[in-house]
Design a protein around this motif. Structure first.
Motif, mmCIF file in Angstrom:
data_model
loop_
_atom_site.group_PDB
_atom_site.id
_atom_site.type_symbol
_atom_site.label_atom_id
_atom_site.label_comp_id
_atom_site.label_asym_id
_atom_site.label_seq_id
_atom_site.Cartn_x
_atom_site.Cartn_y
_atom_site.Cartn_z
ATOM 1 N N ILE A 114 5.301 9.821 8.316
ATOM 2 C CA ILE A 114 5.380 8.386 8.106
ATOM 3 C C ILE A 114 6.384 8.170 6.981
ATOM 4 N N VAL A 115 7.313 7.243 7.203
ATOM 5 C CA VAL A 115 8.311 6.894 6.196
ATOM 6 C C VAL A 115 7.718 5.785 5.335
ATOM 7 N N LEU A 116 7.661 6.041 4.036
ATOM 8 C CA LEU A 116 7.167 5.044 3.092
ATOM 9 C C LEU A 116 8.344 4.464 2.313
ATOM 10 N N ASP A 117 8.325 3.160 2.142
ATOM 11 C CA ASP A 117 9.345 2.437 1.390
ATOM 12 C C ASP A 117 8.868 2.342 -0.059
ATOM 13 N N ARG A 118 9.538 3.065 -0.949
ATOM 14 C CA ARG A 118 9.114 3.119 -2.348
ATOM 15 C C ARG A 118 9.288 1.795 -3.086
ATOM 16 N N SER A 119 10.041 0.852 -2.514
ATOM 17 C CA SER A 119 10.245 -0.432 -3.185
ATOM 18 C C SER A 119 9.097 -1.406 -2.925
ATOM 19 N N ALA A 120 8.125 -0.997 -2.111
ATOM 20 C CA ALA A 120 6.987 -1.856 -1.776
ATOM 21 C C ALA A 120 5.683 -1.157 -2.133
ATOM 22 N N ALA A 121 4.645 -1.951 -2.353
ATOM 23 C CA ALA A 121 3.332 -1.416 -2.731
ATOM 24 C C ALA A 121 2.712 -0.639 -1.580
ATOM 25 N N ASP A 122 1.862 0.327 -1.919
ATOM 26 C CA ASP A 122 1.162 1.129 -0.917
ATOM 27 C C ASP A 122 0.488 0.236 0.122
ATOM 28 N N THR A 123 0.512 0.670 1.372
ATOM 29 C CA THR A 123 -0.166 -0.037 2.451
ATOM 30 C C THR A 123 -1.669 0.120 2.250
ATOM 31 N N PRO A 124 -2.419 -0.989 2.175
ATOM 32 C CA PRO A 124 -3.868 -0.883 1.964
ATOM 33 C C PRO A 124 -4.537 0.019 2.992
ATOM 34 N N GLY A 125 -5.462 0.847 2.521
ATOM 35 C CA GLY A 125 -6.240 1.709 3.396
ATOM 36 C C GLY A 125 -5.594 3.027 3.747
#
Length: 124
Positions: A67-78
């Motif tokens: 899964i690609v996470l965007d470090r400029s945004a807050a963690d996806t809940p859950g």
């Protein structure tokens, strides 16, 4: 995917984490989008089918899914604390003799807010 099940790769703008069951609800929502279905040649699945697919991908010795996470945004809940919001996925398909024949890679940036930032390029 078992060989990457404990692998996290951190870049300047992205974090790649293994595709886990906690990611499935968000992934499932992405894949309801007709445009993403067309771009990925995918068919809509039920949530249970999506969980089955995640398990299948996890057990497939020839496929690594992150899964690609965007470090400029807050963690996806859950989904735990990884240092970024879910933005898409990155799949590596290993050829039978991948050491000499190589592999194929596929990247999807599903979140519109994360597109155009170079996340796919950095994921490579």
């Amino acid at each position: 995917m078992k060989i990457n099940e404990n692998t996290t790769l951190t870049g300047e703008h992205v974090v790649l984490v293994p595709y886990r069951p906690e990611h499935v609800p968000t992934y499932h929502e992405w894949m309801k989008d007709p445009w993403l279905q067309e771009m990925t040649a995918s068919e809509p699945l039920s949530l249970e089918e999506e969980y089955d697919m995640q398990r299948t991908w996890h057990d497939d010795p020839d496929k690594l899914t992150f899964i690609v996470l965007d470090r400029s945004a807050a963690d996806t809940p859950g989904t735990g604390v990884h240092g970024g919001a879910m933005a898409g996925d990155c799949n590596l398909y290993l050829h039978e003799d991948w050491r000499t024949e190589g592999a194929e890679i596929e990247i999807m940036i599903a979140e519109a807010r994360s597109r155009g930032k170079g996340l796919a390029r950095e994921s490579l």
